[in-house]
Design a protein around this motif. Sequence first.
Motif, PDB file in Angstrom:
ATOM      1  N   GLU A 202       0.798  -1.218   0.000  1.00 52.91           N
ATOM      2  CA  GLU A 202       0.000   0.000   0.000  1.00 52.91           C
ATOM      3  C   GLU A 202       0.837   1.277   0.000  1.00 52.91           C
ATOM      4  N   THR A 205       2.230   2.849  -4.251  1.00 52.32           N
ATOM      5  CA  THR A 205       1.275   2.563  -5.312  1.00 52.32           C
ATOM      6  C   THR A 205       1.967   2.732  -6.654  1.00 52.32           C
ATOM      7  N   GLN A 255     -10.780   6.164  -0.471  1.00 50.81           N
ATOM      8  CA  GLN A 255      -9.768   5.121  -0.600  1.00 50.81           C
ATOM      9  C   GLN A 255      -9.293   4.984  -2.039  1.00 50.81           C
ATOM     10  N   LYS A 256     -10.218   5.087  -2.971  1.00 47.93           N
ATOM     11  CA  LYS A 256      -9.820   5.021  -4.382  1.00 47.93           C
ATOM     12  C   LYS A 256      -8.883   6.178  -4.732  1.00 47.93           C
ATOM     13  N   ASN A 259      -5.402   5.656  -3.483  1.00 47.76           N
ATOM     14  CA  ASN A 259      -4.664   4.693  -4.296  1.00 47.76           C
ATOM     15  C   ASN A 259      -4.128   5.308  -5.584  1.00 47.76           C
TER      16      ASN A 259
END
Length: 340
Positions: A202, A205, A255-256, A259
């Motif tokens: 995580e 990315t 969260q998207k 990322n």
Amino acid sequence: MRSTIALICPDHRQLLISEPAGEEISEKTVALNCPSGCRFPVVGGIPRFVPKGNYAAAFGHQWKAFRRTQLDSYTGTDITRNRLERCLGGSLDVVKGKRVLEAGCGAGRFTEILLAAGAEVFACDLSVAVEANRENCGQAAGYFVCQADIGNLPVEQGSFDAVICLGVIQHTPEPNQTIATLCSYVAPGGLLAIDHYRYNAEDMTRTRQAVRNVLIRTPPRVSLAAIRMTVALLWPIHRLLWSTRKLPHGAVLRQKWLNVSPVLDYHDAYIQLGPKLLYAWAALDTHDALTDRYKFKRTVEEIRECLTRCGMEAVEAYYGGNGVEAHARKPAASHPRSCT
């Protein structure tokens, strides 16, 4: 600025003599000289044992630009103190009245706490971050700082009651060798406290890795400006998605975004910092994460095994903080070992 630890030539291991002669290194000191002919400049009251340009140059620019950003005395929090106490095994009492090597001191977020705890601190960093460190901590008693390579410090082995190296080892060319060298500086019966990045998909990315691939080939001043601009452009979206996280689908959207965005976001971890400091920490740590020349990772088992091979005992290693945290003791009667 005075060190009770004798300074020696990193190459010839001979005692260094200040120029002009004097007991303390100050703004008036020009250089430190080795009887075999080596001469190490003292610039701004800081002895320099390495060239100004090296693989840690980006970190030097970073810490001079964000000199106070992570100091507990500036943030009004105990974030750094808590991390240091945890890595030391639970209490700062272990450094009171002790000779402490802080390897990779940066701007001094740990230095100031060690000094306040009553430690005699020998701080060093490969980069010009030492200048920010001296600005932040230079007035404290028991303080010494120099620009030097952890792998070849101007001190004898076994010189320190405690050796602390946090946020650094993963950025060195050979982490296992770095750990072995740090162990060698610990006096018999002394304490070592370190940490290291862990394997975590995580934290890097695809976006961050792509940006890092460009920035590590970019001059430090340019990369710092690029990160500042990137954070300035994307931070409003981070703030918006944080404020709407509790709305329907808000958490999923946030969260998207996390990322995709290259910007590090500490809203979840350190909300107590407040909006301005959260922004500053985002800029600082995004630069830190995307401009490091070396980025190694280790498991708890690998760190524990390395410390054991180095002859350390009472080894404690666990996942926490930035990855793996560990502390260990050197046996009262020890013999040098290799950790590679």
